[in-house]
Design a protein around this motif. Structure first.
Motif, PDB file in Angstrom:
ATOM      1  N   PHE A 104       0.870  -1.180   0.000  1.00 25.84           N
ATOM      2  CA  PHE A 104       0.000   0.000   0.000  1.00 25.84           C
ATOM      3  C   PHE A 104       0.905   1.228   0.000  1.00 25.84           C
ATOM      4  O   PHE A 104       1.705   1.396   0.926  1.00 25.84           O
ATOM      5  N   ASN A 105       0.788   2.050  -1.008  1.00 28.85           N
ATOM      6  CA  ASN A 105       1.551   3.297  -0.975  1.00 28.85           C
ATOM      7  C   ASN A 105       0.816   4.366  -0.191  1.00 28.85           C
ATOM      8  O   ASN A 105      -0.413   4.387  -0.131  1.00 28.85           O
ATOM      9  N   LEU A 106       1.599   5.247   0.374  1.00 32.86           N
ATOM     10  CA  LEU A 106       1.056   6.297   1.231  1.00 32.86           C
ATOM     11  C   LEU A 106       0.172   7.285   0.501  1.00 32.86           C
ATOM     12  O   LEU A 106      -0.822   7.760   1.042  1.00 32.86           O
ATOM     13  N   ASP A 107       0.585   7.644  -0.731  1.00 32.67           N
ATOM     14  CA  ASP A 107      -0.049   8.831  -1.304  1.00 32.67           C
ATOM     15  C   ASP A 107       0.120   8.910  -2.817  1.00 32.67           C
ATOM     16  O   ASP A 107       0.872   8.142  -3.416  1.00 32.67           O
TER      17      ASP A 107
ATOM     18  N   GLY B 165       8.822  15.203   5.029  1.00 28.31           N
ATOM     19  CA  GLY B 165       8.930  16.444   4.263  1.00 28.31           C
ATOM     20  C   GLY B 165       9.402  17.578   5.159  1.00 28.31           C
ATOM     21  O   GLY B 165       9.390  17.459   6.389  1.00 28.31           O
ATOM     22  N   ARG B 166       9.790  18.686   4.541  1.00 28.22           N
ATOM     23  CA  ARG B 166      10.312  19.815   5.330  1.00 28.22           C
ATOM     24  C   ARG B 166       9.276  20.420   6.272  1.00 28.22           C
ATOM     25  O   ARG B 166       9.616  21.098   7.231  1.00 28.22           O
ATOM     26  N   THR B 167       7.968  20.212   5.953  1.00 29.61           N
ATOM     27  CA  THR B 167       6.924  20.699   6.862  1.00 29.61           C
ATOM     28  C   THR B 167       6.715  19.741   8.034  1.00 29.61           C
ATOM     29  O   THR B 167       5.891  20.021   8.904  1.00 29.61           O
ATOM     30  N   GLY B 168       7.414  18.622   8.016  1.00 26.14           N
ATOM     31  CA  GLY B 168       7.160  17.593   9.024  1.00 26.14           C
ATOM     32  C   GLY B 168       6.048  16.661   8.590  1.00 26.14           C
ATOM     33  O   GLY B 168       5.512  15.900   9.387  1.00 26.14           O
ATOM     34  N   HIS B 169       5.708  16.723   7.303  1.00 27.29           N
ATOM     35  CA  HIS B 169       4.635  15.837   6.844  1.00 27.29           C
ATOM     36  C   HIS B 169       5.128  14.402   6.704  1.00 27.29           C
ATOM     37  O   HIS B 169       6.288  14.148   6.404  1.00 27.29           O
ATOM     38  N   ILE B 170       4.214  13.481   6.951  1.00 28.21           N
ATOM     39  CA  ILE B 170       4.423  12.062   6.658  1.00 28.21           C
ATOM     40  C   ILE B 170       3.320  11.685   5.679  1.00 28.21           C
ATOM     41  O   ILE B 170       2.169  12.036   5.877  1.00 28.21           O
ATOM     42  N   GLY B 171       3.709  10.962   4.592  1.00 28.99           N
ATOM     43  CA  GLY B 171       2.793  10.882   3.463  1.00 28.99           C
ATOM     44  C   GLY B 171       2.583  12.317   3.019  1.00 28.99           C
ATOM     45  O   GLY B 171       3.532  13.074   2.870  1.00 28.99           O
ATOM     46  N   PHE B 172       1.329  12.702   2.817  1.00 29.80           N
ATOM     47  CA  PHE B 172       1.032  14.123   2.556  1.00 29.80           C
ATOM     48  C   PHE B 172       0.171  14.687   3.690  1.00 29.80           C
ATOM     49  O   PHE B 172      -0.696  15.536   3.467  1.00 29.80           O
ATOM     50  N   ASN B 173       0.418  14.213   4.901  1.00 31.47           N
ATOM     51  CA  ASN B 173      -0.266  14.770   6.071  1.00 31.47           C
ATOM     52  C   ASN B 173       0.469  16.034   6.489  1.00 31.47           C
ATOM     53  O   ASN B 173       1.464  15.986   7.213  1.00 31.47           O
ATOM     54  N   GLU B 174      -0.037  17.139   6.016  1.00 31.36           N
ATOM     55  CA  GLU B 174       0.613  18.433   6.233  1.00 31.36           C
ATOM     56  C   GLU B 174       0.263  18.973   7.622  1.00 31.36           C
ATOM     57  O   GLU B 174      -0.622  18.444   8.302  1.00 31.36           O
ATOM     58  N   PRO B 175       0.950  20.041   8.065  1.00 29.49           N
ATOM     59  CA  PRO B 175       0.595  20.663   9.337  1.00 29.49           C
ATOM     60  C   PRO B 175      -0.914  20.914   9.416  1.00 29.49           C
ATOM     61  O   PRO B 175      -1.527  21.360   8.440  1.00 29.49           O
TER      62      PRO B 175
END
Ligand code: GLP
Length: 252
Positions: free
Chosen positions: A71-74, A143-153
């Motif tokens: 299963f891929n994240l995103d 990611g630089r925002t601290g995202h995992i997958g595309f779970n943004e702030p």
């Protein structure tokens, strides 16, 4: 109390081999017992060396992925599968085309559905993970925002697979690969924080000095939705796999 561990390696290669070995050991154990292995996979530059090592293990050591479900994240939205920018394309180029995983066992969120079908697709994706027995191992980058997958702030602890809007920093970081910010999709479909935390074991890899600040923010802050990776502090079996550079801002 945080239960995660950190493993710091001299190089990204060594960290990648460490994670690949964990995956191999689990697949071989499950194969011997006639059981499936369910892997949650990530894109981005970070896991590429680990995927190369899995391909080498397949070619040289006979590691079989015939009983592996992925299963891929995103995936970006909108995005055609066969676009060179799709995560579907990325995963096939960097892993799936080189191993014996069955095409029907590969799951990646679809970026090419009409908008009105997206919510149902997300529900189905989440249900399918559960129907396969849940994720044995989840691989993550950050990611630089601290995202995992595309779970943004702003992503919530109980978030599940859903459509999201990308943060500007994420769009900026993706821009070179797309030939400019104007070509980066504004949205994506991502597994949620809760979907990720349900995995029985999580390996978050981060390599290089440009990850040092977000790794430090993730491991030294209290849990906050402003740095979604901090939610991993709640998980009972997460390993942060770092190289020396990525760990350089952590307290000694
Ligand atoms: C994208 C992906 C993330 C990934 C991140 C970092 O935003 N959706 O899953 O962790 O990029 O990418 P890289 O590994 O190239 O630094």
């Amino acid at each position: 109390m945080s239960k995660y561990t950190t493993e710091v390696f001299d190089s990204a290669i060594d960290g990648s081999k460490f994670v690949a070995n964990k995956i191999k050991a689990l697949i071989e154990k499950n194969n011997a017992e006639g059981k499936k292995t369910v892997l949650g996979l990530a894109t981005g530059s970070t896991p590429v060396k680990m995927y190369k090592e899995l391909i080498r293990m397949h070619n040289e050591e006979g590691l079989s992925f015939a009983n592996v479900v992925t299963f891929n994240l995103d995936e970006y939205y909108p995005m055609e599968k066969n676009s060179e920018h799709s995560y579907w394309y990325f995963m096939h180029e960097n892993l799936f085309n080189h191993i014996d995983v069955k095409p029907e066992n590969i799951n990646i969120p679809l970026g090419n559905l009409p908008q009105e079908e997206v919510d149902q697709h997300c529900l189905d994706y989440e249900a399918k993970i559960d129907a396969e027995g849940g994720l044995d191992i989840q691989i993550l980058g950050i990611g630089r925002t601290g995202h995992i997958g595309f779970n943004e702030p702003g992503s919530e602890l109980d978030s599940v697979t859903r459509q999201v809007t990308l943060a500007q920093i994420t769009i900026d970081d993706a821009a070179p690969g797309f030939g400019g910010v104007e070509n980066v999709p504004a949205k994506a479909i991502t597994m949620g924080v809760a979907s990720v935390l349900k995995a029985r074991c999580i390996y978050l890899m981060a390599y290089g000095e440009n990850k040092a600040q977000i790794v430090s923010d993730t491991l030294t802050n209290d849990i906050t939705d402003q740095v979604p990776a901090t939610y991993l502090q709640k998980h009972s079996n997460t390993v942060f796999v770092l190289d020396t550079e990525a760990s350089s801002l952590l307290p000694a």
